[in-house]
Design a protein around this motif. Structure first.
Motif, PDB file in Angstrom:
ATOM      1  N   GLU A 404       0.814  -1.216   0.000  1.00 38.57           N
ATOM      2  CA  GLU A 404       0.000   0.000   0.000  1.00 38.57           C
ATOM      3  C   GLU A 404       0.850   1.270   0.000  1.00 38.57           C
ATOM      4  O   GLU A 404       0.307   2.370   0.106  1.00 38.57           O
ATOM      5  N   ASP A 405       2.193   1.121  -0.139  1.00 39.69           N
ATOM      6  CA  ASP A 405       3.028   2.316  -0.314  1.00 39.69           C
ATOM      7  C   ASP A 405       2.760   2.911  -1.703  1.00 39.69           C
ATOM      8  O   ASP A 405       2.541   2.176  -2.670  1.00 39.69           O
ATOM      9  N   PRO A 406       2.793   4.239  -1.841  1.00 43.75           N
ATOM     10  CA  PRO A 406       2.670   4.852  -3.171  1.00 43.75           C
ATOM     11  C   PRO A 406       3.873   4.452  -4.034  1.00 43.75           C
ATOM     12  O   PRO A 406       5.011   4.706  -3.663  1.00 43.75           O
ATOM     13  N   ILE A 407       3.624   3.837  -5.177  1.00 41.25           N
ATOM     14  CA  ILE A 407       4.700   3.321  -6.016  1.00 41.25           C
ATOM     15  C   ILE A 407       5.572   4.441  -6.565  1.00 41.25           C
ATOM     16  O   ILE A 407       6.779   4.272  -6.759  1.00 41.25           O
ATOM     17  N   LEU A 408       5.001   5.627  -6.810  1.00 40.47           N
ATOM     18  CA  LEU A 408       5.766   6.711  -7.428  1.00 40.47           C
ATOM     19  C   LEU A 408       6.833   7.268  -6.491  1.00 40.47           C
ATOM     20  O   LEU A 408       7.767   7.932  -6.941  1.00 40.47           O
TER      21      LEU A 408
END
Length: 699
Positions: A404-408
């Motif tokens: 659920e970490d932002p991939i960007l």
């Protein structure tokens, strides 16, 4: 009267049942046709699939052959593996199309070309091992392998094209038969329902008359039948669910089993009663202590209990059992009997173990590969990832990746951030694609990154991503292309050397012809003229007769001298300036054209061969100008600069349309001479604006 009614009922029932039977037979035949049509469709799909496998293997052989040439490692191209696999696929394809002579002929051709291509590949590898890289590349440059692969591709496409046509026809026939079968089934069901209803009405009327008489008897039998049916349903339900029932009498420690419980243990139904000790003997040795502890706890607490354990079936196999028990208490709150069920869950347990094994195996495969795998949702948050991707992120950002970490946030480089924003957006719109990604820091790394949308029902819920390091492959391809270009350049230079040799030979032949004209033919004509002069001196009457022949001889001598002067050039110590001046002198003497020459050439750097060819180029263009341009002025400039000879020739003549095709070969001859010295020519002209020629030749 009663017997007569029974006969009528019997015959009517027989007619209706016959009708039902005929309806069933017709429905069965229609269903068989439908199945046959569906099988034909599947047959065509298998032919197309098998031909795709053959083509894919041929491409694998091509790639492995190229890899062997570069790495000199022929282990991947195992002679015992590929032929066996390919010809097994071809054999299967032949079996599938045994009833199609046209396809059989194509498969015979495919077998021949596949055999030739395998031989070509193994010859290439053998040549690489025996004589080195350059010989192997030169062998491939013959395009023989490409001709085989092109032919294999054509044959496969021809097989697939014919099979696709058959597939389309069979699919259309199948769809038609499906529609017919559906309509026919509806009609059959309606007829069957009508016949059944008619039979029920007739028999109902008959039995209605007897119902009142039999009512009292049926009522008496009903209770007994219901009891029997209930027991049968219970036994059947236990059999289907692999679930048996049992009861344990605490007073005599005897256990009573149902029929299905006996089946679970593998004992005859007649032995459905046994002692507690006998029951314990069926328990798996590793589970006996656990089971006895559970029974002891239940007897002491008088509570229901349930647990899983293993038994050893009478045939020696191990079965997994789920057991539930409930105690029955007497007036003194003592357990007199335990009732329970036992469920054979062996298949469920084995399936769970297989699922767990597959899950662990898949996780091991994913996490032990060097390829990076990850997935994100529509909010660009991480769903899952493997260890390789996590290590890459840890190396890049200095912190591990979490679900659920932002991939960007994992892209610290702004350019890559913007690039992957676009790629993720494209994949989340439903497009599957693969790109070649380059990373320059800390070293040049090439990756093949693939994006596949994740769907749930009809909605896209994210995208799965795969990244593979193809740096070595890319570098090998780059080296191979460079080597191919180098070989091509060498061939071109060799061809240019051949062209220069031909031009030199032509120049020598011109010199020879010019000298023969001057030294032989011209001398013969001079001798003839002297002979005629002597004859005239002795006989005055002949002067008038031979005047015109004498003029022709003089004209021929002069023409031969001019022609030989144009043909003969020096082979060594060529003075280019003098040769060009001679061309312009001749032009001034024989035409009204005004000529200028600018000559700034370092003769020391120019070979005699180049000088002679430059002279012939200028001579050819001057001839073109005189024949076609009708100019007033002609300007020629020659200069050398930075090891290049620059030639400019301009005239103010009629010019011409460069888009129109020209019949002469003059310009082609000029181009051949220029290209043989790696030079370039630019020509500009239009009607009414003269012509300009610019030539650059390195030396």
């Amino acid at each position: 009267m009663k017997n007569h009614l029974r006969k009528k009922l019997f015959f009517l029932s027989l007619i209706i049942l016959s009708g039902i039977l005929l309806v069933g037979v017709a429905d069965y035949k229609s269903n068989q046709k439908l199945l046959d049509s569906a099988q034909r469709v599947q047959h065509s799909e298998r032919v197309i699939y098998q031909s795709d496998n053959i083509y894919s293997l041929s491409k694998d052989i091509e790639i492995l052959t190229q890899g062997c040439i570069i790495t000199n490692d022929s282990a991947a191209l195992e002679p015992r593996v590929f032929p066996k696999t390919i010809f097994a696929y071809i054999g299967e394809l032949r079996r599938l199309t045994v009833d199609n002579p046209g396809q059989q002929q194509l498969i015979d051709s495919l077998t021949l070309y596949m055999f030739k291509y395998l031989n070509f590949s193994y010859q290439t590898v053998e040549l690489r091992n025996r004589e080195g890289l350059v010989k192997a590349i030169a062998f491939i440059a013959t395009k023989e392998g490409k001709r085989y692969t092109d032919r294999i591709n054509e044959i496969v496409r021809a097989i697939q094209q014919e099979e696709s046509m058959l597939l389309a026809q069979r699919t259309k026939i199948n769809e038609g038969r499906v529609a017919i079968f559906k309509r026919f089934s509806v009609i059959m069901l309606v007829l069957l329902a009508l016949m059944t209803a008619l039979l029920l009405i007739i028999t109902g009327k008959y039995f209605l008359q007897r119902k009142e008489k039999a009512l009292s008897t049926a009522q008496l039998v009903k209770t007994g039948l219901e009891h029997i049916k209930s027991e049968k349903r219970l036994a059947r339900a236990q059999q289907v669910a692999h679930m048996g029932s049992w009861q344990l009498n605490s007073i005599d420690n005897m256990v009573l089993y149902s029929d299905e419980a006996c089946s679970i243990y593998g004992i005859p139904v007649e032995q459905n009663r046994m002692s507690f000790a006998e029951w314990i003997s069926f328990i798996h040795p590793e589970d006996i202590h656990f089971v006895l502890e559970k029974i002891k706890e239940s007897r002491e607490s008088l509570q229901d209990f349930s647990f899983y354990y293993r038994i050893v079936h009478r045939n020696g196999t191990v079965r997994h059992i789920y057991l539930e028990s409930k105690p029955e208490l007497d007036s003194d709150a003592k357990a007199t009997t335990f009732y329970g069920i036992m469920h054979d869950v062996t298949e469920i347990k084995l399936a769970e173990e297989k699922i767990e094994f597959d899950r662990n195996n898949l996780a091991a495969l994913i996490n032990n590969t060097g390829d990076m795998i990850w997935s994100i949702d529509t909010d660009l948050r991480v769903i899952a990832f493997n260890e390789a991707f996590n290590q890459d992120i840890l190396l890049t950002t200095g912190k591990p990746l979490l679900k659920e970490d932002p991939i960007l946030e994992s892209y610290v480089n702004e350019n890559r951030l913007n690039t992957f924003k676009i790629l993720y957006s494209k994949a989340l719109k439903g497009e599957s694609f693969t790109i070649l990604d380059r990373l320059d820091y800390p070293a040049e790394i090439w990756s093949e990154v693939s994006f596949y949308p994740l769907r749930k029902g009809g909605a896209i819920i994210g995208t799965a991503c795969f990244s593979r390091d193809v740096t070595q492959r890319t570098q090998n391809e780059r080296v191979l292309r460079a080597m191919e270009q180098e070989l091509l350049d060498q061939k071109i230079q060799e061809q240019k050397k051949i062209t220069r040799a031909i031009l030199t030979a032509q120049e020598r032949e011109r010199n020879h012809i010019g000298q023969e004209l001057h030294d032989n033919i011209c001398q013969i004509l001079v001798s003839s003229r002297l002979f005629f002069s002597s004859a005239v001196n002795e006989n005055e009457a002949l002067k008038g007769l031979i005047k015109y022949p004498m003029e022709l001889i003089d004209s021929s001598i002069e023409e031969i001298r001019r022609l030989s002067s144009r043909q003969v050039t020096p082979i060594k110590d060529v003075d280019l300036h003098e040769l060009v001046e001679s061309i312009l002198d001749s032009l001034r003497q024989n035409t009204m054209i005004d000529t200028t020459l600018q000559y700034e050439v370092d003769n020391l750097g120019l070979s005699d061969d180049l000088k002679l060819n430059v002279y012939r180029i200028i001579q050819e263009q001057i001839n073109n100008i005189v024949k076609h341009a009708s100019p007033g002025k002609v300007a020629i400039s020659l200069r050398t600069e930075r090891n290049e000879l620059h030639i400019d020739m301009k005239d103010d003549g009629k010019g011409f349309d460069m888009k129109k095709k020209r019949k002469g070969i003059g310009i082609s001859n000029m181009m051949n001479r220029i290209e043989s010295f790696n030079g370039q020519m630019v020509m500009e002209s239009s009607p009414g604006n003269g012509c300009s020629v610019h030539i650059d030749i390195p030396y």
